[in-house]
Design an enzyme around this catalytic site. Structure first.
Site, PDB file in Angstrom:
ATOM      1  N   GLU A  94       0.845  -1.197   0.000  1.00  0.00           N
ATOM      2  CA  GLU A  94       0.000   0.000   0.000  1.00  0.00           C
ATOM      3  C   GLU A  94       0.880   1.248   0.000  1.00  0.00           C
ATOM      4  O   GLU A  94       2.033   1.209   0.440  1.00  0.00           O
ATOM      5  CB  GLU A  94      -0.873   0.018   1.270  1.00  0.00           C
ATOM      6  CG  GLU A  94      -2.242  -0.613   1.085  1.00  0.00           C
ATOM      7  CD  GLU A  94      -3.228   0.295   0.352  1.00  0.00           C
ATOM      8  OE1 GLU A  94      -2.801   1.295  -0.273  1.00  0.00           O
ATOM      9  OE2 GLU A  94      -4.429  -0.004   0.406  1.00  0.00           O
ATOM     10  N   ASP A  95       0.316   2.366  -0.454  1.00  0.00           N
ATOM     11  CA  ASP A  95       1.043   3.628  -0.356  1.00  0.00           C
ATOM     12  C   ASP A  95       0.910   4.225   1.044  1.00  0.00           C
ATOM     13  O   ASP A  95       1.866   4.708   1.619  1.00  0.00           O
ATOM     14  CB  ASP A  95       0.599   4.629  -1.433  1.00  0.00           C
ATOM     15  CG  ASP A  95      -0.903   4.883  -1.431  1.00  0.00           C
ATOM     16  OD1 ASP A  95      -1.647   4.174  -0.723  1.00  0.00           O
ATOM     17  OD2 ASP A  95      -1.344   5.796  -2.153  1.00  0.00           O
ATOM     18  N   ILE A  96      -0.328   4.171   1.578  1.00  0.00           N
ATOM     19  CA  ILE A  96      -0.549   4.835   2.860  1.00  0.00           C
ATOM     20  C   ILE A  96      -1.703   4.169   3.612  1.00  0.00           C
ATOM     21  O   ILE A  96      -2.689   3.758   2.996  1.00  0.00           O
ATOM     22  CB  ILE A  96      -0.820   6.349   2.637  1.00  0.00           C
ATOM     23  CG1 ILE A  96      -0.880   7.107   3.970  1.00  0.00           C
ATOM     24  CG2 ILE A  96      -2.089   6.586   1.817  1.00  0.00           C
ATOM     25  CD1 ILE A  96      -0.765   8.621   3.809  1.00  0.00           C
TER      26      ILE A  96
ATOM     27  N   ASP B 139      -4.224   5.532   5.909  1.00  0.00           N
ATOM     28  CA  ASP B 139      -4.735   6.822   6.397  1.00  0.00           C
ATOM     29  C   ASP B 139      -5.879   6.507   7.361  1.00  0.00           C
ATOM     30  O   ASP B 139      -5.641   6.196   8.531  1.00  0.00           O
ATOM     31  CB  ASP B 139      -5.164   7.670   5.190  1.00  0.00           C
ATOM     32  CG  ASP B 139      -5.396   9.128   5.549  1.00  0.00           C
ATOM     33  OD1 ASP B 139      -6.295   9.393   6.360  1.00  0.00           O
ATOM     34  OD2 ASP B 139      -4.700  10.007   5.029  1.00  0.00           O
TER      35      ASP B 139
ATOM     36  N   GLY C 146      -7.532   3.860   7.088  1.00  0.00           N
ATOM     37  CA  GLY C 146      -7.455   2.395   7.169  1.00  0.00           C
ATOM     38  C   GLY C 146      -8.625   1.712   6.487  1.00  0.00           C
ATOM     39  O   GLY C 146      -8.699   0.488   6.466  1.00  0.00           O
TER      40      GLY C 146
ATOM     41  N   LYS D 218      -0.372   6.844   8.861  1.00  0.00           N
ATOM     42  CA  LYS D 218      -0.851   8.077   9.504  1.00  0.00           C
ATOM     43  C   LYS D 218      -1.694   7.673  10.714  1.00  0.00           C
ATOM     44  O   LYS D 218      -2.929   7.704  10.649  1.00  0.00           O
ATOM     45  CB  LYS D 218      -1.755   8.814   8.507  1.00  0.00           C
ATOM     46  CG  LYS D 218      -1.364  10.211   8.135  1.00  0.00           C
ATOM     47  CD  LYS D 218      -2.485  10.845   7.296  1.00  0.00           C
ATOM     48  CE  LYS D 218      -1.952  11.400   6.001  1.00  0.00           C
ATOM     49  NZ  LYS D 218      -2.949  12.214   5.261  1.00  0.00           N
TER      50      LYS D 218
ATOM     51  N   ASP E 236      -0.969  10.863  -4.753  1.00  0.00           N
ATOM     52  CA  ASP E 236      -1.496  11.878  -5.671  1.00  0.00           C
ATOM     53  C   ASP E 236      -2.381  12.900  -4.991  1.00  0.00           C
ATOM     54  O   ASP E 236      -2.865  12.700  -3.880  1.00  0.00           O
ATOM     55  CB  ASP E 236      -2.325  11.187  -6.755  1.00  0.00           C
ATOM     56  CG  ASP E 236      -3.667  10.699  -6.200  1.00  0.00           C
ATOM     57  OD1 ASP E 236      -3.647   9.947  -5.210  1.00  0.00           O
ATOM     58  OD2 ASP E 236      -4.713  11.085  -6.748  1.00  0.00           O
TER      59      ASP E 236
HETATM   60  N1  HPA Z   1      -1.976  11.922   0.209  1.00  0.00           N
HETATM   61  C1  HPA Z   1      -2.374  11.318  -0.933  1.00  0.00           C
HETATM   62  N2  HPA Z   1      -3.281  10.356  -0.972  1.00  0.00           N
HETATM   63  C2  HPA Z   1      -3.822   9.965   0.207  1.00  0.00           C
HETATM   64  C3  HPA Z   1      -3.448  10.549   1.429  1.00  0.00           C
HETATM   65  C4  HPA Z   1      -2.478  11.589   1.418  1.00  0.00           C
HETATM   66  O1  HPA Z   1      -2.087  12.169   2.456  1.00  0.00           O
HETATM   67  N3  HPA Z   1      -4.183   9.924   2.384  1.00  0.00           N
HETATM   68  C5  HPA Z   1      -4.958   9.005   1.751  1.00  0.00           C
HETATM   69  N4  HPA Z   1      -4.763   9.020   0.447  1.00  0.00           N
HETATM   70 MG    MG Z   2      -5.196   8.986  -4.164  1.00  0.00          MG
END
Ligand code: HPA
Ligand code: MG
Length: 181
Positions: free
Chosen positions: A104-106, A108, A110, A136, A164
């Site tokens: 995953e990228d992030i 956030d 969840g 996060k 993005d």
């Molecule tokens: N940035 C970009 N995409 C995201 C973020 C963020 O901080 N949180 C969830 N998707």
């Molecule tokens: Mg996005």
């Protein structure tokens, strides 16, 4: 640095440089190599589009036989936190009997990863773990915890290295905070 986002001037503050990311990616890959060993196949399931860049850098540091799969999921954000998540592409059919590492990228809220984990529980994967470039914790609304985390960040909006804003800035080689100028 400042950028113009649809007529609004925004500050771009580099949080993690290209070198920071490269070094951290190597450390995470070493942990994964140690945990899984070098013999059994690992299916690396990259969640598009956000984890495309991190995933492709990470896999090049893995030492076990690796299969790369991708998945697209979509969050429909409501007016409150009652967003809905759906699969845009079906789960790969080849997960049964294999170890799966979701990239995953992030994490956030969840919500996305909570949804994806529930979908993966319907398969016969041997194991499912999560590796997220960013976490996060202050934004979590779902009790999900990634097994491998690149960097823990505060509750700010970040862009770059796959992340993005309205589909743009994924190509930045660094991760940056985006704030109103
Ligand atoms: N940035 C970009 N995409 C995201 C973020 C963020 O901080 N949180 C969830 N998707
Ligand atoms: Mg996005």
């Amino acid at each position: 640095m400042q950028i113009n986002v649809d007529g609004t001037l925004m500050n771009v503050g580099v949080l993690f440089s290209e070198i920071d990311i490269r070094e951290r990616t190597k450390v995470i890959a070493q942990q994964i190599n140690q945990d899984y060993g070098t013999k059994e196949t690992l299916v690396v399931l990259i969640v598009l589009h956000g984890a495309l860049i991190f995933g492709s850098d990470l896999v090049r540091n893995l030492e076990m036989p690796t299969e790369i799969e991708t998945i697209r999921i979509k969050s429909y954000e409501g007016t409150s936190s009652t967003g809905n998540v759906t699969l845009v592409t079906p789960l790969p059919s080849s997960l049964d009997g294999k170890h799966v590492l979701v990239i995953e990228d992030i994490v956030d809220t969840g919500r996305s990863i909570d949804f994806l984990l529930k979908e993966l529980q319907k398969t016969k994967a041997l194991s499912v773990k999560i590796c997220s470039l960013l976490d996060k914790p202050e934004a979590h609304e779902f009790p999900v915890k990634a097994n491998y985390i690149g960097f823990t960040i505060q509750k700010n909006f970040v862009i770059g290295y796959g992340l993005d804003l309205n589909g743009k800035f994924r190509n930045l080689p660094y991760i940056a905070n985006l704030t109103k100028a």
